[in-house]
Design an enzyme around this catalytic site. Sequence first.
Site, PDB file in Angstrom:
ATOM      1  N   ASP A  12      34.249  42.744  38.046  1.00 28.61           N
ATOM      2  CA  ASP A  12      34.776  41.522  37.438  1.00 28.61           C
ATOM      3  C   ASP A  12      36.305  41.498  37.451  1.00 28.61           C
ATOM      4  O   ASP A  12      36.951  42.552  37.394  1.00 28.61           O
ATOM      5  CB  ASP A  12      34.259  41.444  35.989  1.00 28.61           C
ATOM      6  N   GLY A  15      39.210  36.878  40.167  1.00 24.88           N
ATOM      7  CA  GLY A  15      39.904  35.588  40.004  1.00 24.88           C
ATOM      8  C   GLY A  15      41.201  35.769  39.238  1.00 24.88           C
ATOM      9  O   GLY A  15      42.255  35.257  39.644  1.00 24.88           O
ATOM     10  N   HIS A  29      38.891  37.879  45.647  1.00 26.66           N
ATOM     11  CA  HIS A  29      37.596  38.342  46.168  1.00 26.66           C
ATOM     12  C   HIS A  29      37.805  39.227  47.392  1.00 26.66           C
ATOM     13  O   HIS A  29      37.140  40.241  47.568  1.00 26.66           O
ATOM     14  CB  HIS A  29      36.702  37.150  46.520  1.00 26.66           C
ATOM     15  N   GLU A  59      23.747  32.630  38.678  1.00 22.81           N
ATOM     16  CA  GLU A  59      24.607  31.668  37.956  1.00 22.81           C
ATOM     17  C   GLU A  59      25.901  31.356  38.725  1.00 22.81           C
ATOM     18  O   GLU A  59      26.530  30.315  38.505  1.00 22.81           O
ATOM     19  CB  GLU A  59      24.982  32.204  36.568  1.00 22.81           C
ATOM     20  N   LEU A 123      24.783  57.705  50.977  1.00 21.10           N
ATOM     21  CA  LEU A 123      24.889  56.885  49.767  1.00 21.10           C
ATOM     22  C   LEU A 123      24.067  55.620  49.985  1.00 21.10           C
ATOM     23  O   LEU A 123      24.137  55.015  51.046  1.00 21.10           O
ATOM     24  CB  LEU A 123      26.359  56.491  49.528  1.00 21.10           C
ATOM     25  N   ARG A 179      31.948  48.180  33.787  1.00 21.45           N
ATOM     26  CA  ARG A 179      32.365  46.783  33.980  1.00 21.45           C
ATOM     27  C   ARG A 179      33.883  46.738  33.896  1.00 21.45           C
ATOM     28  O   ARG A 179      34.480  47.253  32.958  1.00 21.45           O
ATOM     29  CB  ARG A 179      31.755  45.854  32.933  1.00 21.45           C
ATOM     30  N   ILE A 186      26.793  42.340  29.691  1.00 24.97           N
ATOM     31  CA  ILE A 186      25.963  42.841  30.794  1.00 24.97           C
ATOM     32  C   ILE A 186      25.694  41.730  31.806  1.00 24.97           C
ATOM     33  O   ILE A 186      25.416  41.993  32.981  1.00 24.97           O
ATOM     34  CB  ILE A 186      24.624  43.385  30.254  1.00 24.97           C
TER      35      ILE A 186
HETATM   36  C1  FPP Z   1      33.702  38.480  39.620  1.00 27.26           C
HETATM   37  O1  FPP Z   1      35.077  38.183  39.458  1.00 27.26           O
HETATM   38  C2  FPP Z   1      33.431  38.752  41.012  1.00 27.26           C
HETATM   39  C3  FPP Z   1      32.577  38.044  41.801  1.00 27.26           C
HETATM   40  C4  FPP Z   1      31.800  36.888  41.325  1.00 27.26           C
HETATM   41  C5  FPP Z   1      32.417  38.384  43.215  1.00 27.26           C
HETATM   42  C6  FPP Z   1      32.350  39.847  43.541  1.00 27.26           C
HETATM   43  C7  FPP Z   1      32.567  39.988  44.976  1.00 27.26           C
HETATM   44  C8  FPP Z   1      33.313  40.907  45.593  1.00 27.26           C
HETATM   45  C9  FPP Z   1      33.998  42.030  44.926  1.00 27.26           C
HETATM   46  C10 FPP Z   1      33.488  40.722  47.039  1.00 27.26           C
HETATM   47  C11 FPP Z   1      32.935  41.787  47.913  1.00 27.26           C
HETATM   48  C12 FPP Z   1      31.532  42.045  47.789  1.00 27.26           C
HETATM   49  C13 FPP Z   1      30.772  42.445  48.827  1.00 27.26           C
HETATM   50  C14 FPP Z   1      29.370  42.824  48.557  1.00 27.26           C
HETATM   51  C15 FPP Z   1      31.236  42.501  50.215  1.00 27.26           C
HETATM   52  P1  FPP Z   1      35.480  36.745  38.934  1.00 27.26           P
HETATM   53  O2  FPP Z   1      35.671  35.858  40.094  1.00 27.26           O
HETATM   54  O3  FPP Z   1      34.467  36.292  37.925  1.00 27.26           O
HETATM   55  O4  FPP Z   1      36.844  37.038  38.241  1.00 27.26           O
HETATM   56  P2  FPP Z   1      37.439  36.322  36.963  1.00 27.26           P
HETATM   57  O5  FPP Z   1      36.513  36.671  35.820  1.00 27.26           O
HETATM   58  O6  FPP Z   1      38.789  36.923  36.832  1.00 27.26           O
HETATM   59  O7  FPP Z   1      37.472  34.854  37.248  1.00 27.26           O
END
Ligand code: FPP
Length: 233
Positions: A12, A15, A29, A59, A123, A179, A186
């Site tokens: 997380d 963004g 991302h 979601e 892994l 996390r 969760i």
């Molecule tokens: C949450 O951060 C993250 C995601 C919804 C996307 C996770 C994806 C990756 C790490 C990209 C790579 C993954 C693979 C499998 C190649 P957020 O966007 O909710 O962040 P925020 O809470 O700061 O807005």
Amino acid sequence: MEELKHIGIIMDGNGRWAKKRGLKRSFGHKEGSKTLKKLCLHLADVGVPYLSVFAFSTENFKRSQEEVDYLMDLFIEMFRKEFKVLDEKGVRVIFSGRKEPLRQDVLDSMAEITEKTKNNSKLVLNICLNYGGHSEIIDTTKKLCQQVLDGKIDIDHIDEETFEKNLYQELPPIDLLIRTSGEYRISNFMLWQMSYSEFYFTDTLFPDFNSEELDQIIEKYYQRDRKFGGVKG
Ligand code: FPP
């Protein structure tokens, strides 16, 4: 202390990482995907055999079409190109989640990387993509009901072991859940597999998370006393 077999990470803060730098969320991302790659290489080195990550929840489809499209394109790019180094390292990639309504090109790239890495054994990287913990339990229940209706199993034979065998993937329980980004939730991640997990929450945003911090968390994990409902001396 129980040997650490399976780590779960809720990745997380991508963004916010981008926003802090005045960049579009997509940069976060992209950076997060580089972090994931590094963590996999590291875990393959230290010998933790399973890693499950939350890449996209059911979601997450509520996000803007632009962000969803970006993430789907990023997944394809990762699985087709960037994960080559993981394959060479011996990482086996598997997926958990529902296929519907993922795009066909995304499903194709998932099938390709699964097939390409199926004999790797350093892994196991379980990527939760279009995943929800409730959905997994519902889908497993339906699968078992169908087996009962088809006369393949007796209802009395449904126990924890049978249930586990029919989840999206057969995996050991999650020992350690991490996390990032200072959220204490969760968020419907691997509910069945986390019944006895140790939880660690860090304020670090996922793109800034690294192997050193992971090692520190692993060290702390080994200092904890897991009782599994019993009593220890
Ligand atoms: C949450 O951060 C993250 C995601 C919804 C996307 C996770 C994806 C990756 C790490 C990209 C790579 C993954 C693979 C499998 C190649 P957020 O966007 O909710 O962040 P925020 O809470 O700061 O807005």
